[in-house]
Design a protein around this motif. Structure first.
Motif, PDB file in Angstrom:
ATOM      1  N   ALA A   1       0.777  -1.357  -0.131  1.00 45.15           N
ATOM      2  CA  ALA A   1      -0.070  -0.037   0.037  1.00 45.15           C
ATOM      3  C   ALA A   1       0.941   1.250  -0.036  1.00 45.15           C
ATOM      4  O   ALA A   1       0.613   2.240  -0.974  1.00 45.15           O
ATOM      5  CB  ALA A   1      -1.032   0.068   1.120  1.00 45.15           C
ATOM      6  N   ALA A   2       2.058   1.440   0.756  1.00 40.74           N
ATOM      7  CA  ALA A   2       2.732   2.382   0.832  1.00 40.74           C
ATOM      8  C   ALA A   2       3.492   2.692  -0.554  1.00 40.74           C
ATOM      9  O   ALA A   2       3.548   3.791  -1.078  1.00 40.74           O
ATOM     10  CB  ALA A   2       3.832   2.048   1.874  1.00 40.74           C
ATOM     11  N   LYS A   3       3.846   1.538  -1.407  1.00 39.61           N
ATOM     12  CA  LYS A   3       4.499   1.538  -2.325  1.00 39.61           C
ATOM     13  C   LYS A   3       3.570   2.075  -3.355  1.00 39.61           C
ATOM     14  O   LYS A   3       3.944   2.887  -4.399  1.00 39.61           O
ATOM     15  CB  LYS A   3       4.896   0.097  -2.810  1.00 39.61           C
ATOM     16  CG  LYS A   3       5.925   0.031  -4.059  1.00 39.61           C
ATOM     17  CD  LYS A   3       7.264   0.530  -3.985  1.00 39.61           C
ATOM     18  CE  LYS A   3       8.097   0.163  -5.177  1.00 39.61           C
ATOM     19  NZ  LYS A   3       9.419   0.829  -4.655  1.00 39.61           N
ATOM     20  N   LEU A   4       2.274   1.716  -3.294  1.00 41.78           N
ATOM     21  CA  LEU A   4       1.295   2.018  -4.616  1.00 41.78           C
ATOM     22  C   LEU A   4       1.142   3.673  -4.239  1.00 41.78           C
ATOM     23  O   LEU A   4       0.747   4.455  -5.175  1.00 41.78           O
ATOM     24  CB  LEU A   4       0.232   1.419  -4.373  1.00 41.78           C
ATOM     25  CG  LEU A   4       0.188  -0.027  -5.006  1.00 41.78           C
ATOM     26  CD1 LEU A   4      -1.039  -0.639  -4.755  1.00 41.78           C
ATOM     27  CD2 LEU A   4       0.701  -0.056  -6.200  1.00 41.78           C
ATOM     28  N   GLN A   5       1.264   4.140  -2.797  1.00 42.16           N
ATOM     29  CA  GLN A   5       0.831   5.638  -2.562  1.00 42.16           C
ATOM     30  C   GLN A   5       2.102   6.459  -3.007  1.00 42.16           C
ATOM     31  O   GLN A   5       2.139   7.709  -2.937  1.00 42.16           O
ATOM     32  CB  GLN A   5       0.770   5.482  -1.161  1.00 42.16           C
ATOM     33  CG  GLN A   5      -0.689   5.229  -1.103  1.00 42.16           C
ATOM     34  CD  GLN A   5      -1.285   5.186   0.443  1.00 42.16           C
ATOM     35  OE1 GLN A   5      -0.324   5.367   1.334  1.00 42.16           O
ATOM     36  NE2 GLN A   5      -2.228   4.768   0.610  1.00 42.16           N
ATOM     37  N   SER A   6       3.422   5.964  -3.268  1.00 39.42           N
ATOM     38  CA  SER A   6       4.706   6.593  -3.374  1.00 39.42           C
ATOM     39  C   SER A   6       4.601   7.073  -4.757  1.00 39.42           C
ATOM     40  O   SER A   6       3.814   7.033  -5.734  1.00 39.42           O
ATOM     41  CB  SER A   6       5.845   5.854  -3.081  1.00 39.42           C
ATOM     42  OG  SER A   6       6.245   4.947  -4.093  1.00 39.42           O
ATOM     43  N   HIS A   7       5.753   7.936  -5.183  1.00 40.88           N
ATOM     44  CA  HIS A   7       5.947   8.424  -6.479  1.00 40.88           C
ATOM     45  C   HIS A   7       6.089   7.340  -7.508  1.00 40.88           C
ATOM     46  O   HIS A   7       5.993   7.723  -8.714  1.00 40.88           O
ATOM     47  CB  HIS A   7       6.961   9.432  -6.516  1.00 40.88           C
ATOM     48  CG  HIS A   7       8.391   8.975  -6.090  1.00 40.88           C
ATOM     49  ND1 HIS A   7       9.035   8.436  -4.950  1.00 40.88           N
ATOM     50  CD2 HIS A   7       9.601   8.381  -6.972  1.00 40.88           C
ATOM     51  CE1 HIS A   7      10.153   7.854  -5.058  1.00 40.88           C
ATOM     52  NE2 HIS A   7      10.573   8.028  -6.277  1.00 40.88           N
TER      53      HIS A   7
ATOM     54  N   HIS B   1       4.059   3.003 -11.596  1.00 36.44           N
ATOM     55  CA  HIS B   1       5.342   2.020 -12.100  1.00 36.44           C
ATOM     56  C   HIS B   1       5.167   0.594 -11.635  1.00 36.44           C
ATOM     57  O   HIS B   1       4.986  -0.605 -12.275  1.00 36.44           O
ATOM     58  CB  HIS B   1       6.522   2.341 -11.889  1.00 36.44           C
ATOM     59  CG  HIS B   1       7.573   1.591 -12.470  1.00 36.44           C
ATOM     60  ND1 HIS B   1       7.853   1.281 -13.951  1.00 36.44           N
ATOM     61  CD2 HIS B   1       8.644   0.903 -11.970  1.00 36.44           C
ATOM     62  CE1 HIS B   1       8.651   0.334 -14.280  1.00 36.44           C
ATOM     63  NE2 HIS B   1       9.324   0.180 -12.936  1.00 36.44           N
ATOM     64  N   ALA B   2       4.961   0.719 -10.155  1.00 35.83           N
ATOM     65  CA  ALA B   2       4.745  -0.793  -9.636  1.00 35.83           C
ATOM     66  C   ALA B   2       3.554  -1.172  -9.949  1.00 35.83           C
ATOM     67  O   ALA B   2       3.284  -2.467 -10.178  1.00 35.83           O
ATOM     68  CB  ALA B   2       4.623  -0.392  -7.998  1.00 35.83           C
ATOM     69  N   ARG B   3       2.146  -0.527 -10.023  1.00 31.37           N
ATOM     70  CA  ARG B   3       1.190  -1.191 -10.443  1.00 31.37           C
ATOM     71  C   ARG B   3       1.078  -1.856 -11.826  1.00 31.37           C
ATOM     72  O   ARG B   3       0.723  -2.839 -12.001  1.00 31.37           O
ATOM     73  CB  ARG B   3       0.183  -0.026 -10.422  1.00 31.37           C
ATOM     74  CG  ARG B   3      -1.352  -0.401 -10.708  1.00 31.37           C
ATOM     75  CD  ARG B   3      -2.210   0.691 -10.836  1.00 31.37           C
ATOM     76  NE  ARG B   3      -2.151   1.684  -9.848  1.00 31.37           N
ATOM     77  CZ  ARG B   3      -2.614   1.624  -8.573  1.00 31.37           C
ATOM     78  NH1 ARG B   3      -3.455   0.725  -8.162  1.00 31.37           N
ATOM     79  NH2 ARG B   3      -2.621   2.640  -7.613  1.00 31.37           N
TER      80      ARG B   3
END
Length: 82
Positions: A46-52, A56-58
């Motif tokens: 969740a934190a990764k998806l909310q980051s800049h 790209h991760a998605r």
């Protein structure tokens, strides 16, 4: 059937499907069913998806998931371990 019963069944089915993904990915076995580890990993996602880097991760994770669904990746990995 009442509207709240229909909504409850939809929600239950949705939760079961999400839990199935955790099992299908092998997360339960890999963490020895440690709920704190699983929850921590989900919080990290969740934190990764909310980051800049979220978009790209998605995109990467969506491609990987689509490929795994198409090839039955987890079933292949499971049979190789046995």
């Amino acid at each position: 059937m009442r509207a709240w019963e229909v909504d409850r069944r939809k929600r239950t089915r949705h939760l079961i499907e999400l839990g199935g993904l955790v099992i299908k990915a092998g997360i339960v076995d890999l963490t020895a069913d440690d709920r704190a580890v699983i929850y921590g990993a989900l919080l990290w996602i969740a934190a990764k998806l909310q980051s800049h880097e979220g978009e790209h991760a998605r995109e990467l994770w969506a491609a990987k998931g689509q490929q795994a669904f198409a090839t039955g990746w987890h079933e292949d990995q499971k049979s190789q371990r046995m």
